[in-house]
Design an enzyme around this catalytic site. Structure first.
Site, PDB file in Angstrom:
ATOM      1  CB  SER A  96      -5.415   6.270   5.759  1.00  0.00           C
ATOM      2  OG  SER A  96      -6.295   5.284   5.262  1.00  0.00           O
ATOM      3  NE  ARG A 144      -9.046  -2.308   3.807  1.00  0.00           N
ATOM      4  CZ  ARG A 144      -8.753  -1.365   4.697  1.00  0.00           C
ATOM      5  NH1 ARG A 144      -8.343  -1.684   5.901  1.00  0.00           N
ATOM      6  NH2 ARG A 144      -8.872  -0.080   4.370  1.00  0.00           N
ATOM      7  CE  LYS A 166      -8.692   5.229   3.405  1.00  0.00           C
ATOM      8  NZ  LYS A 166      -8.605   3.746   3.538  1.00  0.00           N
ATOM      9  CD  GLU A 201      -1.098   5.705  14.098  1.00  0.00           C
ATOM     10  OE1 GLU A 201      -2.205   5.288  13.706  1.00  0.00           O
ATOM     11  OE2 GLU A 201      -0.781   6.918  14.056  1.00  0.00           O
ATOM     12  CG  HIS A 236      -3.212   6.989  10.529  1.00  0.00           C
ATOM     13  ND1 HIS A 236      -3.746   6.414  11.659  1.00  0.00           N
ATOM     14  CD2 HIS A 236      -4.261   7.237   9.694  1.00  0.00           C
ATOM     15  CE1 HIS A 236      -5.062   6.288  11.515  1.00  0.00           C
ATOM     16  NE2 HIS A 236      -5.401   6.784  10.345  1.00  0.00           N
ATOM     17  CB  CYS A 292      -7.343   9.007  12.319  1.00  0.00           C
ATOM     18  SG  CYS A 292      -7.827   8.986  10.562  1.00  0.00           S
TER      19      CYS A 292
END
Length: 313
Positions: free
Chosen positions: A192, A249, A163, A237, A235, A142
């Protein structure tokens, strides 16, 4: 074979409860083999969550892997206990005299900052340069992928207005490439991020190869022809719940985030997320360790033999 991690690291019990084969330092000390030496430079604020995610991805290889958890500086962390950092992490300055078969550099929540404004920009550039001589193959995740591309090749990312968040369909773009061996023609990956490097910029560097991309999310997987650099802009993972946690969040911070696409069942955040990338993530890490690390790393792991194994001289 397992990954070898410290006896008291929280990931040991978490992964053990998932029936993932991990080996404590005590048990590994009784084996007489040449394990892979792996460093994880963890730039994420919540280091425990990230280390568990990456260790989970590394755990399916048949090779034994010794893992060093590394941090860039000794500054206090708001999201990780100091006791954890002091017990399980080493500073980069303390390991830079060592050589590694593989290095993973994580992302960081710095997508809206200019690289030169990052407090540890000079230090991360030192890491990028050090890896060229002391690591057989490095995987950049990333933010680290875009930062390394900027450092090594001058490719600056574009910053999106909104985003990029969700799980996106990707296509394999280069047949018979070892890093994507076993991939389905179409596969899914979470993203992300705000940054994006165009396909044309990647193609301007002759020895970089685009191996996977998405019509919506752009270029995802890039590798150098010599296998020493792997750039992963998504991502693979991530846990099934990670995008949801980020979304909640950002909602709580009044950032008005978009709902992550292709993630919640029926695209409704009141429903549970749907995970459809875990097999791809595991295969990607396995292929990297096998074909980009194990198959080319020297048995005698030092700077001289690393260079000889790569150049063939």
């Amino acid at each position: 074979m397992p990954i070898k991690i410290p006896d008291q690291l929280p990931a040991l019990s978490i992964l053990g409860n998932e029936n993932i084969f991990v080996m404590s330092e005590h048990r590994a000390a009784n084996q007489d083999i040449r394990p892979m030496e792996m460093a994880i430079l963890n730039l994420m604020p919540n280091k425990i969550e990230t280390e568990v995610q990456i260790l989970r991805m590394l755990s399916n290889t048949p090779l034994q892997i010794n893992v060093d958890l590394v941090r860039i500086h000794a500054n206090p962390s708001k999201n990780t206990p100091t006791s954890h950092l002091e017990s399980f992490y080493r500073l980069f300055d303390d390991v830079k005299g060592k050589q590694y078969d593989g290095l993973i550099i994580t992302g960081a929540p710095l997508g809206l900052m200019d690289y030169e404004d990052v407090s540890y920009w000079d230090k991360i550039q030192d890491v990028f340069d050090w890896a060229q001589n002391n690591v057989v193959s490095t995987m950049f995740l990333c933010w680290a992928a875009h930062a390394a591309l900027y450092h090594h090749y001058g490719l600056n990312r574009q910053v999106r207005d909104q985003k990029l968040s969700g799980v996106y369909r990707h296509d394999v773009t280069k047949a018979h490439e070892k890093l994507t061996r076993g991939f389905d023609d179409e596969f899914w990956v979470p993203h992300s991020r705000y940054g994006e490097v165009t396909p044309e910029d990647y193609q301007s560097i002759p020895h970089l190869q685009i191996l996977g991309q998405s019509a919506e999310a752009g270029v995802y997987l890039v590798a150098s022809e010599d296998k020493r650099q792997v750039y992963v802009t998504g991502h693979p993972e991530y846990d099934p719940s990670t995008l949801d946690e980020e979304y909640r969040r950002d909602l709580a911070a009044d950032l008005a985030p978009d709902i992550p696409v292709n993630y919640y069942r029926d695209n409704n955040p009141d429903n549970a997320p749907s995970s459809k990338w875990r097999s791809h993530g595991s295969l990607l890490f396995n292929n990297w360790i096998n074909y980009y690390v194990y198959q080319i790393t020297p048995y005698q792991l030092d700077a001289e033999h690393i260079q000889t194994s790569i150049t063939g001289e």
